[in-house]
Design a protein around this motif. Structure first.
Motif, PDB file in Angstrom:
ATOM      1  N   ILE A   1      18.535  62.410 -13.368  1.00 22.19           N
ATOM      2  CA  ILE A   1      18.467  61.469 -14.495  1.00 22.19           C
ATOM      3  C   ILE A   1      19.775  60.683 -14.559  1.00 22.19           C
ATOM      4  CG2 ILE A   1      18.224  61.286 -16.987  1.00 22.19           C
ATOM      5  CD1 ILE A   1      16.678  63.979 -16.880  1.00 22.19           C
ATOM      6  N   THR A   2      19.666  59.398 -14.274  1.00 22.14           N
ATOM      7  CA  THR A   2      20.849  58.537 -14.216  1.00 22.14           C
ATOM      8  C   THR A   2      21.023  57.791 -15.546  1.00 22.14           C
ATOM      9  OG1 THR A   2      19.580  56.656 -13.442  1.00 22.14           O
ATOM     10  CG2 THR A   2      20.444  58.175 -11.751  1.00 22.14           C
TER      11      THR A   2
ATOM     12  N   LEU B   1      23.017  65.410 -28.311  1.00 27.64           N
ATOM     13  CA  LEU B   1      21.984  64.796 -27.479  1.00 27.64           C
ATOM     14  C   LEU B   1      21.119  65.859 -26.814  1.00 27.64           C
ATOM     15  CD1 LEU B   1      20.752  62.370 -25.955  1.00 27.64           C
ATOM     16  CD2 LEU B   1      22.602  62.641 -24.276  1.00 27.64           C
ATOM     17  N   LEU B   2      19.817  65.737 -26.974  1.00 29.06           N
ATOM     18  CA  LEU B   2      18.878  66.631 -26.296  1.00 29.06           C
ATOM     19  C   LEU B   2      18.092  65.830 -25.270  1.00 29.06           C
ATOM     20  CD1 LEU B   2      17.437  68.564 -29.395  1.00 29.06           C
ATOM     21  CD2 LEU B   2      19.613  68.877 -28.184  1.00 29.06           C
ATOM     22  N   VAL B   3      18.077  66.304 -24.053  1.00 31.99           N
ATOM     23  CA  VAL B   3      17.357  65.610 -22.991  1.00 31.99           C
ATOM     24  C   VAL B   3      16.225  66.509 -22.501  1.00 31.99           C
ATOM     25  CG1 VAL B   3      17.514  64.583 -20.683  1.00 31.99           C
ATOM     26  CG2 VAL B   3      19.428  64.353 -22.293  1.00 31.99           C
TER      27      VAL B   3
ATOM     28  N   LEU C   1      20.381  66.095 -15.330  1.00 30.82           N
ATOM     29  CA  LEU C   1      21.257  64.941 -15.382  1.00 30.82           C
ATOM     30  C   LEU C   1      21.938  64.716 -14.038  1.00 30.82           C
ATOM     31  CD1 LEU C   1      22.856  64.758 -18.919  1.00 30.82           C
ATOM     32  CD2 LEU C   1      20.637  64.016 -18.090  1.00 30.82           C
ATOM     33  N   SER C   2      22.024  63.475 -13.675  1.00 25.69           N
ATOM     34  CA  SER C   2      22.734  63.085 -12.458  1.00 25.69           C
ATOM     35  C   SER C   2      24.237  63.200 -12.677  1.00 25.69           C
ATOM     36  CB  SER C   2      22.386  61.635 -12.117  1.00 25.69           C
ATOM     37  OG  SER C   2      23.273  61.127 -11.127  1.00 25.69           O
TER      38      SER C   2
ATOM     39  N   LEU D   1      28.657  68.333 -12.053  1.00 25.61           N
ATOM     40  CA  LEU D   1      28.719  67.668 -13.359  1.00 25.61           C
ATOM     41  C   LEU D   1      29.338  68.601 -14.410  1.00 25.61           C
ATOM     42  CD1 LEU D   1      28.106  65.163 -15.057  1.00 25.61           C
ATOM     43  CD2 LEU D   1      25.756  66.009 -15.345  1.00 25.61           C
ATOM     44  N   HIS D   2      29.012  69.887 -14.305  1.00 29.45           N
ATOM     45  CA  HIS D   2      29.701  70.865 -15.162  1.00 29.45           C
ATOM     46  C   HIS D   2      31.217  70.762 -14.996  1.00 29.45           C
ATOM     47  CE1 HIS D   2      25.821  72.921 -15.662  1.00 29.45           C
ATOM     48  NE2 HIS D   2      26.380  73.806 -16.475  1.00 29.45           N
TER      49      HIS D   2
END
Lengths: 328, 328, 328, 328
Positions: free
Chosen positions: D185-186, D209-211, D235-236, D272-273
């Motif tokens: 997800i970009t 934010l919830l995705v 998430l990208s 990303l973490h």
């Protein structure tokens, strides 16, 4: 060499169980208050003689691993042991421990089911129609507080005696010395193994009997697979009377569940347990590591030894992990 | 009969520790890769001879209880064992288990520190200036994943040999055969005990030495009190060289912490541990139940026996609970 | 201002309990299959109105600590939480984690009783003569597998609504705003507190009632002492009817056990629990941290707020830890 | 609609991570001593406004289950929760509890990883080149004793604010409203989702934010499969800057690991973490149950709500289980 046992009526498991129980029950044999069951059969004289079996002084651990890499997959909430650290060497190096003069330390914790690896089933582990060993009510004996009568601590010193290995896998198995899953070990198989192994394999009163199927060795080559609860070689339901006649003090195997799986009745769950634990008062060992000992026994053709198989005496436990030691 | 040890400079603990280490270190003695430390000193011949000590065949469990009623009070997050049930007899009676043919069962779980009750300290338990046994970096050996080199599983089969009990409490203690808290057991006390007990008490290479102070027996009469970490009789810091000279394979006591408490330096924490575990590679047992064995030894004046003290081999553990078995 | 409750016959606890139950039982009120008990009393409209109470947007955590430094001393095997690490920063620094590109990580585990700190009692926590909420058999509902009907997960979304604080400690207590141990809070005390605090303190249908005694604040100054199970201020047995008449959805206090201790009968154990949990279907919160919220309420004289008190939804749990959030 | 992110150099992960960190780091932004990271972005005014989003008063639990039936398979010793009983209803029926006047009770215990189910990652969970949030040394912050600086208890009251759901699965996914595993997800996808959902979906300072990817919903139909650590939408890596520009206070997804798996570099682990937790100080939620909330949002076309997502405040925890509550 599959032998269809004569006494097994597969059409009526409950009746078959009851009929076998009628023949092998030890209720009352050692008095109303007994908590030791078949361990009563080991005398100091047996132990003295067992010590005399030590020839070379070699010590074998018969314990499988206790780690997260074990076979458990969650059946009835049985996990593998979760071992975590309270203090570590990396902490010590980081200088956060606060001890004086260069001292550092590590400490640890475990959370585990008592039957996740090498274990004894205690007498409170299995009930037959609501009754536990010696005819006691299951609900009076085993509550959320544990086993108030036959907790494993009551036999903490008793598992010392003559061990004898029947390596059925080596005698009757395949090229690896392993029985196939589903192989039911009958009295005929046990007798054939004794005959093949020779005189040091005789099984009699007060002996601690170890039966090797080879399944554990197979998991060492191929991975655990369905070791915990799946198909396995093991003792046939029909072996109950053989065990009773020989008056063994305990019996252990290298499999998860001691008896053959799938069980020999179409609908059943561990029927041999139901006969031998609550009715005979027999202690059952499971998940023992017998490979190294078996190799040594095969090498010197001596199948008996001193066995010290002391359960961790968790108060009120219905099963207990242990590190059994054989000395030859 | 308090003896002021000659070698103990109380003004400089770190120097005293270093000086003792210089005299007793076993680093490199059994090779670079060694993980067994002083257990290397037990040979098969020792074990064979130890089996020959069995006269009557009586088996003694030297384990204290593993239950919530134990002595732990939370120091360094050490609790008593929490034993809970996954299935019970009351459930079976209530008919909620779903097994066929009248089968019922009980199963259980434990969460516990590995050093909450009768235990061996593993070689990864204590560090000296960031070094663990044989000179390895503590941070390389003991991480959050456990002890990757000297985990207790590496010595699972090794604690079998000649046990010898030095009942210092009975020889030097009060009317109950118990030493007072704070009593430091020096080499002189050990030698005096051997002299009093006679020839079966000689201590030599590869022996598994048990030292009874009597403190555990006192807790049986008076309650745990400060047993876990409070004042206690125990080995003097000055006993390190005595232990090293006799080349014992392991040493265990009936106290929480093996060495005398308060420690013999004004500011210190378990300095004898710091010397013997990482530097000598000596295995230390704590919280053993020696009362029944000691009574028997006193009765027949025989103080040596076969000892099988097999740790529960939790992979990577720096300490391990056990149920030690003495056979006389 | 001690008031002797009129309805309390201290000579016959079982009859007193039965008589109170007869007046306050909600069995059947929300249908045969109900699992929510008094939480049925909170409607979406109540929640909408509760959100309207937010004036400043300040968020308060009403949770006590979850750590080994908590108050538990082992009663019924309740320990403090044992929090251990699976990975640490010291490990990462030591370079033993094996992640690429400079990543490091820490992870952790906890073992704890579900009622060791700030908690909700679920409806399966207490039974009255073998019956749990709505008249179900205790043995059918709560087995070793947990609560199969009213497990806390069934009300995971329901503890959202209007919170109202009755700061009895501040209104009726000593200079610290704290009631003494043993102080039984009666309906008269509750009404007096409402009167003193004013209109924002009215208590009615579907409210989440918080009662502050001040005992927790005292432990912050003086240490835990006997907080877990010892003497404490708390609701009087006679408050059952008051709670029932007002139709509160839940009630929580800053004490270990919600009701006054010692209990008001000579021989009894938590008789108010026995009335309100299985019979009224009332959810009871214990060990809440109300000090900061109470100070704020006293400062702005507003005693109601939005309360989101979501239990950790452990499947089948009879109690649940939580971090309650009040928003003013 | 796959978009190749412009800034992602797949040939040099470490450089890509460093370059992104240089653009998004928040170190020092809230002072040297800060422990709240992006939670500093939620003000009381945000919370007040968020309460104003409540229209109907409906409360949604966003927690997945906490039980042995969860997805964990043992990776890094993460098990599913083991919930056991200290007392049961079957015990009460059996009459073994010993309480007076007909009282019975049940009590329970859990052993679980703090990140086994619905959770927040704390700021001590991930390190970048040995540094944790705000540039602190990982080894100083997170030892075997837990996180001594940024333990989750330090933000116990802070996760209250405006939640906003971006239902990327529903906008960009398949017929079930689910993205395929491996879908990154970009920023473009996030923007497209906001555009599709409308004005209530705008994302700005201090939002939680919830995705939703829909992967959790797929597990409800098809079983857990490899949910814990296997391939997943998420998430990208390229979303880091988008999250930073919008200054969200926290972000959570319905997947095990928040970011897309396999990761977008050939050799990497959760890059990303590594960027957002230690460098941005962003709190990351994982394993949230968003299905019911998402259905409701789709039904009324309102995607923002009051969110109270209070972590269980285990002292020193680097992750925390919770039961997040959305109120619409």
């Amino acid at each position: 060499m599959t032998v269809e046992p004569a006494t097994l009526d597969r059409t009526d498991p409950e009746a078959a169980i009851a009929a076998t129980v009628a023949r092998v029950s030890n209720w009352g044999r050692w008095g109303e208050d007994d908590v030791k069951g078949t361990l009563n059969l080991i005398t100091d004289e047996h132990r003295r003689a067992a010590a005399g079996l030590v020839r070379r002084g070699r010590s074998f651990s018969l314990a499988q691993q206790f780690s997260m890499d074990g076979p458990q997959k969650g059946w009835r909430r049985r996990t593998n042991p979760v071992h975590t650290m309270l203090d570590t060497g990396t902490d010590a190096e980081a200088g956060v421990q606060g001890f004086p003069h260069g001292l550092g330390g590590a400490d640890d914790v475990v959370a585990m089911p008592l039957q996740c690896s090498t274990q004894w089933d205690g007498l409170g582990h299995i009930f037959d129609h609501g009754r536990t060993w010696n005819g006691r009510r299951a609900g009076e004996v085993v509550t959320s507080l544990g086993d108030s009568r036959t907790g494993i601590e009551t036999v903490a010193s008793d598992f010392t005696g003559r061990g004898v290995l029947l390596d059925v896998g080596r005698v009757l198995g395949d090229g690896f010395g392993e029985l196939p899953d589903g192989f039911a070990i009958t009295p005929e198989h046990l007798d054939a193994t004794i005959a093949a192994q020779g005189d040091t394999s005789r099984v009699g009163t007060g002996d601690l009997l170890l039966v090797r199927t080879g399944q554990y060795g197979r998991t060492r080559r191929e991975g655990w697979g369905e070791y915990a609860g799946g198909p396995a070689p093991g003792l046939s339901f029909t072996s109950a009377e053989w065990l009773h006649e020989r008056d063994v003090a305990a019996v252990a195997t290298d499999t998860w569940g001691f008896e053959v799986r799938p069980n020999e009745f179409d609908v059943a769950f561990q029927p041999l347990h139901q006969v031998v634990i609550p009715n005979m008062g027999l202690f059952v060992g499971e998940m023992w590591a017998l490979e190294e000992l078996a190799d040594d026994c095969a090498a010197d053709s001596r199948y008996d030894f001193l066995l010290v198989a002391a359960p961790l005496p968790v108060t009120g436990a219905v099963g207990a992990p242990l590190n059994p030691i054989a000395v030859k």
